[in-house]
Design a protein around this motif. Structure first.
Motif, PDB file in Angstrom:
ATOM      1  N   PRO A   1       0.050  -1.757  -2.873  1.00 24.73           N
ATOM      2  CA  PRO A   1      -0.346  -2.002  -4.268  1.00 24.73           C
ATOM      3  C   PRO A   1      -1.247  -0.908  -4.855  1.00 24.73           C
ATOM      4  CG  PRO A   1      -0.510  -4.022  -3.004  1.00 24.73           C
ATOM      5  CD  PRO A   1      -0.262  -2.907  -2.019  1.00 24.73           C
TER       6      PRO A   1
ATOM      7  N   ARG B   1      -0.362   1.534  -8.000  1.00 20.23           N
ATOM      8  CA  ARG B   1      -1.210   1.766  -9.175  1.00 20.23           C
ATOM      9  C   ARG B   1      -1.332   3.264  -9.469  1.00 20.23           C
ATOM     10  NH1 ARG B   1      -4.334  -2.254  -6.645  1.00 20.23           N
ATOM     11  NH2 ARG B   1      -4.193  -4.223  -7.740  1.00 20.23           N
TER      12      ARG B   1
ATOM     13  N   ALA C   1       4.021  -5.751 -10.889  1.00 20.85           N
ATOM     14  CA  ALA C   1       2.579  -5.784 -11.107  1.00 20.85           C
ATOM     15  C   ALA C   1       1.873  -5.582  -9.777  1.00 20.85           C
ATOM     16  CB  ALA C   1       2.173  -7.111 -11.722  1.00 20.85           C
TER      17      ALA C   1
ATOM     18  N   GLY D   1      -1.156  -6.097  -8.992  1.00 18.75           N
ATOM     19  CA  GLY D   1      -2.051  -7.216  -8.694  1.00 18.75           C
ATOM     20  C   GLY D   1      -1.328  -8.375  -8.038  1.00 18.75           C
ATOM     21  N   ARG D   2      -0.158  -8.686  -8.546  1.00 16.24           N
ATOM     22  CA  ARG D   2       0.630  -9.779  -7.966  1.00 16.24           C
ATOM     23  C   ARG D   2       1.091  -9.419  -6.549  1.00 16.24           C
ATOM     24  NH1 ARG D   2       4.841 -13.665 -10.660  1.00 16.24           N
ATOM     25  NH2 ARG D   2       5.739 -14.535  -8.792  1.00 16.24           N
TER      26      ARG D   2
ATOM     27  N   ALA E   1      -0.415  -7.354  -4.562  1.00 13.74           N
ATOM     28  CA  ALA E   1      -1.614  -7.392  -3.717  1.00 13.74           C
ATOM     29  C   ALA E   1      -1.924  -8.825  -3.290  1.00 13.74           C
ATOM     30  CB  ALA E   1      -2.798  -6.782  -4.457  1.00 13.74           C
ATOM     31  N   MET E   2      -1.750  -9.777  -4.208  1.00 18.28           N
ATOM     32  CA  MET E   2      -1.984 -11.185  -3.888  1.00 18.28           C
ATOM     33  C   MET E   2      -0.997 -11.672  -2.829  1.00 18.28           C
ATOM     34  SD  MET E   2      -1.454 -14.585  -6.182  1.00 18.28           S
ATOM     35  CE  MET E   2       0.291 -14.262  -6.111  1.00 18.28           C
TER      36      MET E   2
END
Length: 148
Positions: A28, A32, A116, A118-119, A121-122
């Motif tokens: 992730p 980015r 995304a 962030g998603r 990474a989650m």
């Protein structure tokens, strides 16, 4: 023979799951960087490498439950609660990796959709937490009657 299977099970877990956890966690942040600098080839090359590591070691990781079942069977604990919990958590972790993390990585590489970070990474964090939980259950072994 049970000791040999246990050694192979633990080695497979360390050698296979460790690289997936690290590479998936790095993806992730690298994504980015790639999205911030679309013309930079370095982050894209790193994304390809990280995805390849995840794919290859996920396949190698199939040895972990294989040796786990063999070990549990040899020790006569296949029906113990801690083993069943470990099996369920392992299956969930594998599903998260195969159904969420790897397709999202592939999608980011193919640019077929806007992934995304962030998603992703989650999802990767969930995969890693599940493996941490499996490790804890395998060490603590709640309800074990072996006394070890």
């Amino acid at each position: 023979m049970a000791k040999l299977f246990l050694i192979l099970h633990v080695l497979a877990a360390v050698i296979a799951i460790g690289p997936v956890a690290v590479a998936a966690s790095m993806f992730p942040a690298t994504l980015r960087r790639a999205q911030a600098a679309p013309g930079d080839a370095e982050p894209l090359a790193m994304l390809r490498t990280l995805h390849r590591i995840c794919r290859v070691y996920a396949a190698v990781g199939l040895a972990v439950p294989a040796f786990g079942f063999t070990t549990a069977s040899a020790l006569g604990v296949l029906g113990d609660a801690w083993v069943i919990v470990s099996i369920v958590l392992t299956a969930i972790a594998a599903a998260v990796l195969v159904l969420l993390v790897l397709p999202a990585q592939h999608g980011a590489l193919a640019a077929a959709r806007d992934v995304a970070p962030g998603r992703l990474a989650m999802q990767t964090g969930l995969f890693n937490v599940l493996w941490a939980a499996v490790t804890i259950v395998m060490i603590v072994r709640p309800g074990s009657t072996t006394g070890v």
